[in-house]
Scaffold this active site. Structure first.
Site, PDB file in Angstrom:
ATOM      1  N   LYS A   1       1.895  -3.715   6.617  1.00 45.28           N
ATOM      2  CA  LYS A   1       2.158  -3.725   5.309  1.00 45.28           C
ATOM      3  C   LYS A   1       3.871  -3.643   5.275  1.00 45.28           C
ATOM      4  O   LYS A   1       4.549  -4.084   4.543  1.00 45.28           O
ATOM      5  CB  LYS A   1       1.669  -2.540   4.679  1.00 45.28           C
TER       6      LYS A   1
ATOM      7  N   TYR B   1      -2.173  -1.158  10.967  1.00 45.66           N
ATOM      8  CA  TYR B   1      -2.374  -1.641   9.457  1.00 45.66           C
ATOM      9  C   TYR B   1      -1.331  -1.312   8.798  1.00 45.66           C
ATOM     10  O   TYR B   1      -0.534  -2.276   7.984  1.00 45.66           O
ATOM     11  CB  TYR B   1      -3.794  -0.919   9.068  1.00 45.66           C
TER      12      TYR B   1
ATOM     13  N   SER C   1       0.732  -1.336   0.084  1.00 39.36           N
ATOM     14  CA  SER C   1       0.089   0.080   0.184  1.00 39.36           C
ATOM     15  C   SER C   1       0.992   1.188   0.010  1.00 39.36           C
ATOM     16  O   SER C   1       1.943   1.233   0.608  1.00 39.36           O
ATOM     17  CB  SER C   1      -0.937  -0.238   1.311  1.00 39.36           C
TER      18      SER C   1
HETATM   19  P1  NAD Z   1     -11.276  -6.652   1.000  1.00 39.07           P
HETATM   20  O1  NAD Z   1     -11.644  -6.707   2.468  1.00 39.07           O
HETATM   21  O2  NAD Z   1     -12.479  -6.239   0.024  1.00 39.07           O
HETATM   22  O3  NAD Z   1     -10.581  -8.036   0.562  1.00 39.07           O
HETATM   23  C1  NAD Z   1      -9.885  -8.528   1.325  1.00 39.07           C
HETATM   24  C2  NAD Z   1     -10.728 -10.013   1.294  1.00 39.07           C
HETATM   25  O4  NAD Z   1      -9.728 -11.111   2.484  1.00 39.07           O
HETATM   26  C3  NAD Z   1     -11.968 -10.280   1.791  1.00 39.07           C
HETATM   27  O5  NAD Z   1     -12.681 -11.011   0.924  1.00 39.07           O
HETATM   28  C4  NAD Z   1     -11.807 -10.844   3.241  1.00 39.07           C
HETATM   29  O6  NAD Z   1     -12.946 -11.681   3.462  1.00 39.07           O
HETATM   30  C5  NAD Z   1     -10.596 -11.786   2.927  1.00 39.07           C
HETATM   31  N1  NAD Z   1      -9.905 -12.209   4.516  1.00 39.07           N
HETATM   32  C6  NAD Z   1      -9.778 -11.164   5.360  1.00 39.07           C
HETATM   33  N2  NAD Z   1      -9.220 -11.909   6.393  1.00 39.07           N
HETATM   34  C7  NAD Z   1      -9.048 -13.225   6.046  1.00 39.07           C
HETATM   35  C8  NAD Z   1      -8.431 -14.284   6.566  1.00 39.07           C
HETATM   36  N3  NAD Z   1      -7.859 -14.358   7.730  1.00 39.07           N
HETATM   37  N4  NAD Z   1      -8.303 -15.447   5.844  1.00 39.07           N
HETATM   38  C9  NAD Z   1      -8.882 -15.541   4.570  1.00 39.07           C
HETATM   39  N5  NAD Z   1      -9.442 -14.386   3.692  1.00 39.07           N
HETATM   40  C10 NAD Z   1      -9.544 -13.351   4.674  1.00 39.07           C
HETATM   41  O7  NAD Z   1     -10.005  -5.738   0.443  1.00 39.07           O
HETATM   42  P2  NAD Z   1      -9.476  -5.158  -0.870  1.00 39.07           P
HETATM   43  O8  NAD Z   1      -9.761  -3.687  -0.738  1.00 39.07           O
HETATM   44  O9  NAD Z   1     -10.089  -5.935  -1.868  1.00 39.07           O
HETATM   45  O10 NAD Z   1      -7.805  -5.173  -0.365  1.00 39.07           O
HETATM   46  C11 NAD Z   1      -7.135  -6.352  -0.918  1.00 39.07           C
HETATM   47  C12 NAD Z   1      -5.942  -6.400  -0.344  1.00 39.07           C
HETATM   48  O11 NAD Z   1      -5.299  -5.132  -0.784  1.00 39.07           O
HETATM   49  C13 NAD Z   1      -5.616  -6.030   1.144  1.00 39.07           C
HETATM   50  O12 NAD Z   1      -4.468  -6.762   1.602  1.00 39.07           O
HETATM   51  C14 NAD Z   1      -5.495  -4.624   1.298  1.00 39.07           C
HETATM   52  O13 NAD Z   1      -4.803  -4.359   2.727  1.00 39.07           O
HETATM   53  C15 NAD Z   1      -4.527  -4.037   0.297  1.00 39.07           C
HETATM   54  N6  NAD Z   1      -4.833  -2.696  -0.239  1.00 39.07           N
HETATM   55  C16 NAD Z   1      -6.084  -2.202  -0.183  1.00 39.07           C
HETATM   56  C17 NAD Z   1      -6.366  -1.045  -0.493  1.00 39.07           C
HETATM   57  C18 NAD Z   1      -7.749  -0.377  -0.811  1.00 39.07           C
HETATM   58  O14 NAD Z   1      -8.003   0.952  -0.423  1.00 39.07           O
HETATM   59  N7  NAD Z   1      -8.945  -0.913  -0.776  1.00 39.07           N
HETATM   60  C19 NAD Z   1      -5.206  -0.018  -0.689  1.00 39.07           C
HETATM   61  C20 NAD Z   1      -3.848  -0.512  -0.610  1.00 39.07           C
HETATM   62  C21 NAD Z   1      -3.626  -1.932  -0.189  1.00 39.07           C
HETATM   63  C1  WQD Z   2      -9.199   9.616   1.213  1.00 43.35           C
HETATM   64  C2  WQD Z   2      -9.041  11.220   1.392  1.00 43.35           C
HETATM   65  C3  WQD Z   2      -9.577  11.651   3.808  1.00 43.35           C
HETATM   66  C4  WQD Z   2     -13.379   9.693   4.170  1.00 43.35           C
HETATM   67  C5  WQD Z   2      -6.808   4.629   3.002  1.00 43.35           C
HETATM   68  C6  WQD Z   2      -5.569   3.743   3.625  1.00 43.35           C
HETATM   69  C7  WQD Z   2      -4.559   3.270   2.739  1.00 43.35           C
HETATM   70  C8  WQD Z   2      -5.104   2.612   1.687  1.00 43.35           C
HETATM   71  C9  WQD Z   2      -6.227   3.301   0.949  1.00 43.35           C
HETATM   72  C10 WQD Z   2      -5.245   0.314   2.318  1.00 43.35           C
HETATM   73  C11 WQD Z   2      -8.577  11.580   2.819  1.00 43.35           C
HETATM   74  C12 WQD Z   2     -10.829  12.009   3.014  1.00 43.35           C
HETATM   75  C13 WQD Z   2     -12.267  10.277   3.512  1.00 43.35           C
HETATM   76  C14 WQD Z   2     -14.431  10.470   4.637  1.00 43.35           C
HETATM   77  C15 WQD Z   2     -12.776  12.580   4.086  1.00 43.35           C
HETATM   78  N1  WQD Z   2      -5.992   1.129   2.113  1.00 43.35           N
HETATM   79  N2  WQD Z   2     -12.091  11.504   3.474  1.00 43.35           N
HETATM   80  N3  WQD Z   2     -13.994  11.911   4.482  1.00 43.35           N
HETATM   81  O1  WQD Z   2      -6.705   7.883   3.951  1.00 43.35           O
HETATM   82  O2  WQD Z   2      -6.009   8.152   1.634  1.00 43.35           O
HETATM   83  O3  WQD Z   2      -6.152   5.694   2.303  1.00 43.35           O
HETATM   84  O4  WQD Z   2      -7.222   3.617   1.842  1.00 43.35           O
HETATM   85  O5  WQD Z   2      -4.098   0.039   2.304  1.00 43.35           O
HETATM   86  O6  WQD Z   2      -3.766   2.638   3.454  1.00 43.35           O
HETATM   87  O7  WQD Z   2      -4.847   4.860   4.798  1.00 43.35           O
HETATM   88  O8  WQD Z   2      -8.238   6.997   1.844  1.00 43.35           O
HETATM   89  O9  WQD Z   2     -10.525   6.954   1.075  1.00 43.35           O
HETATM   90  O10 WQD Z   2      -9.847   6.836   3.589  1.00 43.35           O
HETATM   91  O11 WQD Z   2      -9.221   8.882   2.293  1.00 43.35           O
HETATM   92  O12 WQD Z   2     -12.704  13.647   3.848  1.00 43.35           O
HETATM   93  O13 WQD Z   2     -15.350  10.279   4.970  1.00 43.35           O
HETATM   94  O14 WQD Z   2     -10.528  11.504   1.821  1.00 43.35           O
HETATM   95  O15 WQD Z   2      -9.121  12.503   4.780  1.00 43.35           O
HETATM   96  O16 WQD Z   2      -7.770  12.874   2.562  1.00 43.35           O
HETATM   97  P1  WQD Z   2      -6.718   7.143   2.317  1.00 43.35           P
HETATM   98  P2  WQD Z   2      -9.708   7.432   1.966  1.00 43.35           P
END
Ligand code: NAD
Ligand code: WQD
Length: 402
Positions: free
Chosen positions: A178, A174, A149
């Protein structure tokens, strides 16, 4: 190996990014097996993948897509297994010796929640991943694409952020999972080089335990760390998207629930940041582009292995363009056709002013580029939310291969 011969295990494949990636993998000729404990998703997402894959197959009939006629449980073998459940994972690998690589999405991802229940986050994300890696090692599957991330960059010293920007550890639990997992995967690669050297030496001395048999072993790991910026949007069909459980934490799913009337208004977390309009800037990336990034990553790992190169490499997946919170409210309001209500509140602890990627390394080395526009992202998200205001609310019975 050509994609049509490869089987990819996708952990977390029922989730938001996972389900879009499963579809792209199938469309690109891979076979897919999914492990998910459904803690933050539902099996219905795979039924939607199946439906969309059938549409792709119907649009371009060819031998490659013949498997689209299979029932979903045959097309995508699914295991409701927790990554902490070692015997459960072992069973998956025993049942599928054809697995060649893993794309590892499974884990917990809510930043705020991670501060309240850090042990759960360290347990699932770190212990669960180590568990998975140990099972992979036991089954000689040493190729993995890992969901990292942009959060690993903390508050970066300069924008846009290249992969060489310092990786910091002063963030949420969290975020720290990572960072730690990136280190764990790098350590694994380093150790695997030594292990391979030892194996080759033992083999030359005939002390490798094979009694002279021609057993080809390669203990080296191939790891790709994909640092996603802010995934958003949904499949353009409007039948697959992010199925948020509870009130969304992230901006775009929150806004989309305001648009369907499930939430009253958006709270904009602070307008006194050092940015043009005072709100934070992020690099929002269409989830379909992000899914394609995983296919590109697998292709790159294969090319590198064919050239005898193993090891760990990190890539930013982002567009390279930053938008403020107000920009996003405006763009999504345009897609919805009405001004979405908001009010400005205090800053959210931990937010940083700007996270915009430098995606040139991925553009060049993965031959991948985010193609979709902000307007497409908003239109697709709105289509999904409007058609599925309750997400995948109904999930009929789940097939269990084990
Ligand atoms: P998501 O929660 O939709 O998908 C994660 C999946 O993993 C879910 O289906 C959940 O049921 C499953 N899961 C959780 N714990 C588990 C466990 N212990 N065993 C088996 N399955 C399990 O999330 P996403 O947005 O699709 O994110 C996927 C990956 O990408 C995550 O590792 C997240 O940290 C990373 N990521 C997400 C974002 C984002 O903003 N969505 C940004 C950067 C990184
Ligand atoms: C985006 C912008 C908030 C909600 C997070 C995780 C990051 C990654 C992606 C997993 C920010 C603003 C948000 C709201 C708002 N996930 N905001 N009102 O914080 O950039 O990233 O998700 O890895 O690790 O930290 O994403 O969508 O939460 O926020 O004003 O109700 O929107 O302050 O500036 P963020 P976000």
């Amino acid at each position: 190996m050509s994609p049509s011969k490869q089987t990819i295990l996708v952990t977390g494949g029922c989730g938001y990014i996972g389900s879009h990636t499963v579809l792209r993998l199938l469309e690109s000729g891979y076979k897919v097996i999914v492990v998910d404990n459904l803690s933050n998703s539902s099996y219905e997402s795979l039924r939607r993948v199946h439906k969309l894959y059938a549409i792709t197959a119907a649009a371009s009939p060819s031998a490659q897509f013949e498997d689209a006629a299979l029932p979903v449980e045959t097309l995508i073998p699914f295991y409701q297994v927790d990554i902490l459940d070692r015997p459960g994972l072992v069973k998956v690998f025993e049942n599928h010796p054809e697995i060649s690589s893993v794309i590892h999405f499974a884990g917990r991802k809510a930043v705020g929640e991670s501060g309240r229940i850090p042990l759960d986050y360290y347990n699932v994300n770190i212990s669960g991943t180590v568990n998975l890696l140990q099972v992979m090692e036991d089954f000689h599957v040493r190729k993995i694409v890992f969901s990292s991330s942009a959060t690993v960059y903390g508050n970066p010293p300069s924008i846009p952020i290249p992969e060489t920007s310092p990786i910091v550890t002063v963030m949420s639990p969290y975020g720290r999972t990572k960072v730690f997992l990136e280190h764990i995967l790098k350590d694994l690669c380093v150790a695997s080089v030594t292990k391979q050297q030892q194996y080759l030496e033992d083999r030359a001395k005939n002390t490798d335990g094979t009694n002279g048999a021609e057993v080809e072993r390669n203990y080296e790991w191939s790891v790709m760390l994909l640092r996603y910026f802010n995934p958003a949007g949904a499949h353009p069909s409007g039948i697959m998207g992010e199925d948020c459980k509870g009130t969304p934490n992230n901006l775009m799913p929150f806004l989309s629930q305001v648009a369907v009337g499930k939430l009253e208004r958006l709270a904009v977390f602070g307008n006194d940041y050092p940015t043009e309009d005072g709100t934070c800037i992020r690099d929002y990336l269409h989830v379909v582009d992000l899914a394609q990034g995983h296919v590109a990553a697998l292709e790159k790992l294969d090319q590198e292995q064919a050239a005898g190169n193993y090891g760990c490499k990190a890539y930013n997946l982002g567009t390279g363009t930053g938008y403020s919170v107000f920009d996003m409210v405006k763009a999504f309001s345009k897609a919805v056709g009405t001004e979405l209500p908001y009010n400005v509140t205090d800053r959210r602890p931990g937010d940083v002013p700007n996270l915009t990627s430098d995606p040139r390394l991925a553009n060049k080395e993965l031959n991948w580029k985010a193609e979709k526009t902000l307007d497409e992202m908003c239109a697709d998200l709105w289509r999904w939310q409007r058609n599925n205001p309750d997400g995948y609310a109904v999930s009929p019975s789940i097939p269990h291969p084990i």
